[in-house]
Design a protein around this motif. Structure first.
Motif, short mmCIF file in Angstrom:
data_model
loop_
_atom_site.label_atom_id
_atom_site.label_comp_id
_atom_site.label_asym_id
_atom_site.label_seq_id
_atom_site.Cartn_x
_atom_site.Cartn_y
_atom_site.Cartn_z
N ASP A 156 7.49 -8.05 -7.01
CA ASP A 156 6.76 -9.23 -6.57
C ASP A 156 5.30 -9.11 -6.96
O ASP A 156 4.82 -8.04 -7.32
N ARG A 162 1.26 -11.06 -6.12
CA ARG A 162 0.42 -12.06 -5.46
C ARG A 162 -0.23 -12.91 -6.55
O ARG A 162 -0.53 -12.41 -7.63
N ALA A 210 9.79 -7.23 -0.92
CA ALA A 210 9.21 -7.93 -2.06
C ALA A 210 8.35 -9.05 -1.45
O ALA A 210 7.62 -8.80 -0.50
N HIS A 213 9.81 -8.44 5.96
CA HIS A 213 9.92 -8.94 4.59
C HIS A 213 10.07 -7.79 3.61
O HIS A 213 9.69 -6.64 3.90
N SER A 220 0.81 -1.23 0.00
CA SER A 220 0.00 0.00 0.00
C SER A 220 0.84 1.28 0.00
O SER A 220 0.37 2.33 -0.41
N THR A 221 2.08 1.19 0.45
CA THR A 221 2.90 2.40 0.59
C THR A 221 3.15 3.18 -0.71
O THR A 221 3.04 4.40 -0.72
C1 6PG Z 1 3.69 -6.95 -1.37
C2 6PG Z 1 4.99 -6.25 -1.34
C3 6PG Z 1 5.62 -6.07 -0.03
C4 6PG Z 1 5.36 -4.66 0.49
C5 6PG Z 1 5.53 -4.61 1.97
C6 6PG Z 1 5.11 -3.29 2.53
O1 6PG Z 1 3.30 -7.42 -2.43
O2 6PG Z 1 3.04 -7.01 -0.33
O3 6PG Z 1 5.56 -5.82 -2.45
O4 6PG Z 1 6.97 -6.36 0.02
O5 6PG Z 1 6.22 -3.76 -0.12
O6 6PG Z 1 4.74 -5.61 2.55
O7 6PG Z 1 3.74 -3.20 2.38
P1 6PG Z 1 2.92 -1.94 2.79
O8 6PG Z 1 3.37 -0.86 1.87
O9 6PG Z 1 1.49 -2.33 2.51
O10 6PG Z 1 3.22 -1.67 4.21
#
Ligand code: 6PG
Length: 242
Positions: free
Chosen positions: A71, A73, A150, A148, A42-43
């Protein structure tokens, strides 16, 4: 490694946008294209919206760019959890990058097949560009609350993969709990520059751990490179140097 710390999220995004603009201009001047790997979660949405705004649009050479994903899903590209969908809506459909230069990970194929297909597409592209190996001018990354980055999760098998892209079994502790496809540490090592973007005090503790020890418990701590930067907002950066 350099840490860029801001109180304000918007200012942080603007500073990262300037960095992207400089890197992209230098890449195009040097080899006529700019290769960018986008992060999910979401960032980065607000950064992507900034980059696609009227003022910023012309500061990135989008027509000379190739876009990849760090990455994905394992969901269809129109699913609300798709990183591609998020990037398409906030950035890609608003900037003049041609569709055939956007390399999305086909999560809908499943992790194993999706990873093989993506690695093949990446290799083929760079070969067709006359390059002996893939080269990413800039990789954007985020950090999850468990450390974590990616889809490299704590202790996960993908951390020791020798491939540049790897499948990942659904993390039980992280939403969405679906299989993933991810750049590996080896894949990330093909980056010229890596910038982490992290906002918010809820990431304070995990950042502290990442800056204090390199461990597979905190995969983001294992990412390294000559040009590694952190763009942080809403956290107390003085704690990281203690
Ligand atoms: C994903 C990511 C993951 C993400 C972090 C931060 O597919 O979820 O690419 O690595 O960058 O989890 O996630 P937020 O920005 O939602 O905190």
């Amino acid at each position: 490694m350099n840490i860029n710390c801001y109180q304000d999220k918007e200012v942080c995004n603007v500073e990262l946008a300037w960095r992207i603009s400089r890197i992209s201009a230098a890449a195009v001047a040097q080899r006529k294209f700019f290769s960018l790997v986008l992060s999910g979660g979401s960032t980065p949405g607000a950064l992507y919206e900034l980059l696609s705004s009227k003022t910023w649009l012309e500061r990135i050479p989008w027509t000379d760019s190739y876009v990849f994903f760090g990455d994905e899903r394992c969901v269809p590209p129109n699913h609300e959890d798709s990183n591609y969908l998020m990037a398409r809506e906030t950035l890609l459909r608003r900037v003049p990058v041609s569709e055939d230069r956007v390399f999305r990970i086909e999560g809908e194929l499943g992790a194993e097949h999706g990873a093989v297909r993506y690695a093949g597409a990446v290799e083929d592209l760079f070969q067709s560009l006359g390059m002996p190996r893939p080269l990413f001018d800039l990789v954007l990354l985020g950090i999850g609350g468990d450390g974590h980055t990616a889809s490299l999760f704590p202790g996960g098998a993908a951390l020791s993969s020798e491939e540049i892209i790897a499948p990942v079994a659904a993390p039980r502790h992280m939403k969405p709990s679906v299989d993933r496809v991810t750049f590996t540490l080896k894949g990330l090592s093909l980056a010229d520059e890596i910038c982490f973007l992290v906002h918010g005090k809820e990431k304070q503790q995990i950042l502290k751990k990442i800056f204090s020890c390199r461990s597979a418990r905190y995969p983001a701590s294992l990412v390294h490179g000559e040009n590694l930067s952190f763009f942080l907002s809403g956290v107390q950066c003085d704690q990281f140097t203690k």
